[in-house]
Design an enzyme around this catalytic site. Structure first.
Site, PDB file in Angstrom:
ATOM      1  N   LYS A 294       1.638 -70.572 -13.978  1.00  0.00           N
ATOM      2  CA  LYS A 294       2.798 -71.622 -13.662  1.00  0.00           C
ATOM      3  C   LYS A 294       2.517 -72.988 -14.175  1.00  0.00           C
ATOM      4  O   LYS A 294       2.902 -73.623 -14.907  1.00  0.00           O
ATOM      5  CB  LYS A 294       3.532 -71.395 -12.305  1.00  0.00           C
TER       6      LYS A 294
ATOM      7  N   HIS B 169      -6.870 -36.098   0.494  1.00  0.00           N
ATOM      8  CA  HIS B 169      -8.410 -35.849   0.411  1.00  0.00           C
ATOM      9  C   HIS B 169      -9.277 -36.999   0.913  1.00  0.00           C
ATOM     10  O   HIS B 169     -10.521 -36.735   0.521  1.00  0.00           O
ATOM     11  CB  HIS B 169      -8.745 -35.050  -0.867  1.00  0.00           C
TER      12      HIS B 169
ATOM     13  N   GLY C 174       5.317 -66.570  -6.980  1.00  0.00           N
ATOM     14  CA  GLY C 174       4.411 -65.660  -7.814  1.00  0.00           C
ATOM     15  C   GLY C 174       4.488 -64.329  -7.543  1.00  0.00           C
ATOM     16  O   GLY C 174       4.877 -63.537  -8.479  1.00  0.00           O
ATOM     17  N   ARG C 175       4.661 -63.856  -6.191  1.00  0.00           N
ATOM     18  CA  ARG C 175       4.815 -62.390  -5.764  1.00  0.00           C
ATOM     19  C   ARG C 175       6.165 -61.911  -6.242  1.00  0.00           C
ATOM     20  O   ARG C 175       6.352 -60.840  -5.889  1.00  0.00           O
ATOM     21  CB  ARG C 175       4.295 -62.121  -4.478  1.00  0.00           C
TER      22      ARG C 175
ATOM     23  N   GLU D  89      -9.155 -69.141 -11.654  1.00  0.00           N
ATOM     24  CA  GLU D  89      -9.589 -67.918 -12.359  1.00  0.00           C
ATOM     25  C   GLU D  89      -8.958 -67.585 -13.611  1.00  0.00           C
ATOM     26  O   GLU D  89      -9.492 -67.123 -14.616  1.00  0.00           O
ATOM     27  CB  GLU D  89      -9.149 -66.562 -11.258  1.00  0.00           C
TER      28      GLU D  89
ATOM     29  N   LYS E 202     -10.088 -71.615  -1.812  1.00  0.00           N
ATOM     30  CA  LYS E 202     -10.180 -72.106  -3.166  1.00  0.00           C
ATOM     31  C   LYS E 202     -10.597 -73.675  -3.083  1.00  0.00           C
ATOM     32  O   LYS E 202     -11.512 -73.772  -4.187  1.00  0.00           O
ATOM     33  CB  LYS E 202      -8.866 -72.024  -3.659  1.00  0.00           C
TER      34      LYS E 202
END
Length: 540
Positions: free
Chosen positions: A208, A382, A265-266, A214, A491
């Site tokens: 954005k 499993h 964002g999510r 990152e 961060k």
């Protein structure tokens, strides 16, 4: 809008009394024996999703108290405020309108439409941006020279489109491959770069602010790789999903698609962040994805609370977290294409409701978000299902199954469905073994979500269901589910630590960090790309 925290309502005390008297000893097996109609009472249909809640530790009296709790905390008014475009994200003074991204255009002939008229201009902007994005998506789909699409983002700019592209793999255009890079660990990007060629690749840089460390580190490295291998047309091979058009242009990108500060964002897969999905399944498929979500929006907005699936799920989450003390929920999708669905839900719920203070900043005396975790179904059987069946902790399980497969391999889907039904049944019934080692206590709760098929529309509805469910529990808990300050501190500190890794200077550090720095610092090189800390959400 008057929000009252859950622990300050009469219903909260009544629920505590009910739990102490009967709820803590509630046995679902006995409830089925006493009520032949239990399945009908605790199952319902919502758009594209059928839900069976009957294997949960709940009865009609408890659900009635939970509905009282929802009413007393002002859930309906809070929901309506969100759909009215009010700034319910109070710490950032922002509206929360991801639902607007999947709302159809206003029809002048239908004045009773659900969008408030004062948002008409914003909705028009949404459709203008979406239409341009879909035109671009179709252009990429028609370009046979582009065989690989690499999405570079992190958090919501990665998890949403990655999960959806994988989930809808059967709908993906043949001849196109999709890659997702999020981790600043260079091994991830390097593994993708080994598989692609510059002349056949489109890079999508999703940030954005166009400053997320990152994402920009990976984008700069991708650009350097592209140029080192003879790539010259940055404008053709890079596009940006960002609101910072100037920064994208400085990078060399001319094709940009923006979004708004009221899109977290999510919650952004419905926006330009969904461009990889639009390229993968086409404009029509993307519109169906939005339509499925919009249908669930309308259900959440208009269905009575007692028959509102997001409300029932969210209230069940409160019942388990705060009264039973269950601190996690396992998500088990019995469809291999939903392999990233649990990870997507991790961010959605834990970033939204992983808070220890209410909307006023006051510390909470009760638990909030559970830990969300899981894997595709038969793989999990499993691995960790041993703990689900016989472990000392009770973990509610949420199964997701699909009625109709999109393959014709004989017998596979029957076996898959037999397994999901049997696992839910085994959790419920248990097994008696006097020796102990083969004893299953049973009475372990589960929810069963069933889709007729895994399609763009049903996936959209399923995701929107989970968004609204998280809203419900967060609203009852008195949270602001739409900020995420907890992601920022690490961060910020990383910038200082990065400089110290280069200089080797431990002065002022705690003993542990200084000791680790001494072991790690020798030989490290600075990142060649200029980095600017993200000022916005780390998930955007």
């Amino acid at each position: 809008m008057n929000r009252i925290r859950c622990d300050r309502t009469p219903a909260w005390s009544q629920l505590q009394t009910a739990f102490e008297s009967t709820g803590c000893a509630f046995d679902v097996r006995s409830a089925f024996a006493a009520d032949p109609a239990r399945f009908e009472a605790f199952s319902q249909s919502a758009p594209h999703v059928f839900a069976d809640l009957s294997k949960n530790r709940i009865d009609t009296a408890t659900e009635a108290l939970l509905l009282d709790l929802a009413q007393q905390t002002g859930l309906a008014a809070h929901r309506d405020a969100m759909f009215a475009g009010e700034a319910i994200n109070n710490t950032e003074q922002r509206a929360v309108m991801h639902w607007l991204l999947r709302t159809p255009p206003l029809d002048p002939a239908m004045p009773a439409q659900s969008v408030h008229r004062h948002m008409a201009e914003t909705l028009h902007e949404v459709h203008t941006t979406r239409d341009a994005m879909l035109v671009f998506a179709e252009k990429v789909r028609a370009d046979d020279a582009i065989t690989d699409v690499v999405n570079i983002g992190i958090g919501g700019s990665d998890l949403g489109p990655q999960m959806a592209v994988l989930a809808l793999d059967e709908f993906v255009l043949p001849g196109k491959r999709f890659h997702f890079v999020s981790n600043v660990d260079g091994h991830e990007l390097n593994a993708v770069l080994r598989k692609i060629k510059p002349e056949n690749t489109l890079f999508l840089v999703a940030s954005k602010t166009f400053t997320t460390i990152e994402t920009m580190t990976n984008a700069q490295s991708a650009k350097s790789w592209f140029e080192a291998r003879g790539g010259t047309d940055i404008a053709r091979h890079f596009a940006a999903l960002t609101s910072n058009v100037a920064a994208a242009r400085a990078f060399g990108i001319s094709t940009t698609f923006g979004f708004w500060d009221w899109v977290g964002g999510r919650y952004s897969v419905w926006s330009a962040i969904g461009l990889p999905l639009a390229i993968a399944i086409g404009a029509q498929g993307f519109k169906e994805f939005l339509a499925g979500a919009h249908a669930m929006d309308e259900h959440f907005r208009s269905a009575p609370l007692a028959h509102n699936l997001p409300v029932r799920l969210g209230l069940l989450d409160v019942w388990y977290r705060n009264f039973h003390g269950f601190s996690s929920r396992s998500v088990a999708p019995y469809h291999s294409a939903l392999k990233r669905y649990p990870a997507y839900l991790q961010q959605l719920e834990m970033e939204s409701n992983g808070k220890r203070v209410d909307v006023t900043g006051a510390a909470l005396p009760y638990g909030t978000s559970p830990v969300i975790w899981g894997e595709p179904g038969t793989n999990g059987q499993h691995a960790y299902f041993q703990m689900l069946h016989q472990g000392s902790d009770v973990v509610p399980v949420e199964f997701v199954a699909v009625k109709t497969p999109r393959h014709d391999l004989p017998g596979h889907h029957t076996l898959l469905l037999a397994n999901v039904l049997a696992q839910a049944q085994a959790l419920l019934l248990g097994k008696v073994d006097a020796g102990g080692h083969k004893h299953f206590t049973g009475n372990r709760p589960s929810t069963f979500l069933l889709l007729d098929e895994l399609s763009p529309a049903s996936l959209g509805a399923l995701i929107a269901l989970q968004e609204h469910r998280v809203f419900v529990s967060g609203s009852v808990w008195g949270l602001n589910s739409f900020d995420q300050w907890g992601v920022e501190l690490g961060k910020v500190l990383a910038k200082d630590v990065e400089a110290r890794l280069i200089s080797g200077n431990p002065q002022g550090l705690d003993g542990s960090t200084a000791g680790l720095l001494a072991r790690l610092a020798p030989g490290l090189q600075p990142c060649p790309h200029p980095q600017t800390p993200s000022l916005g959400s780390a998930s955007a």
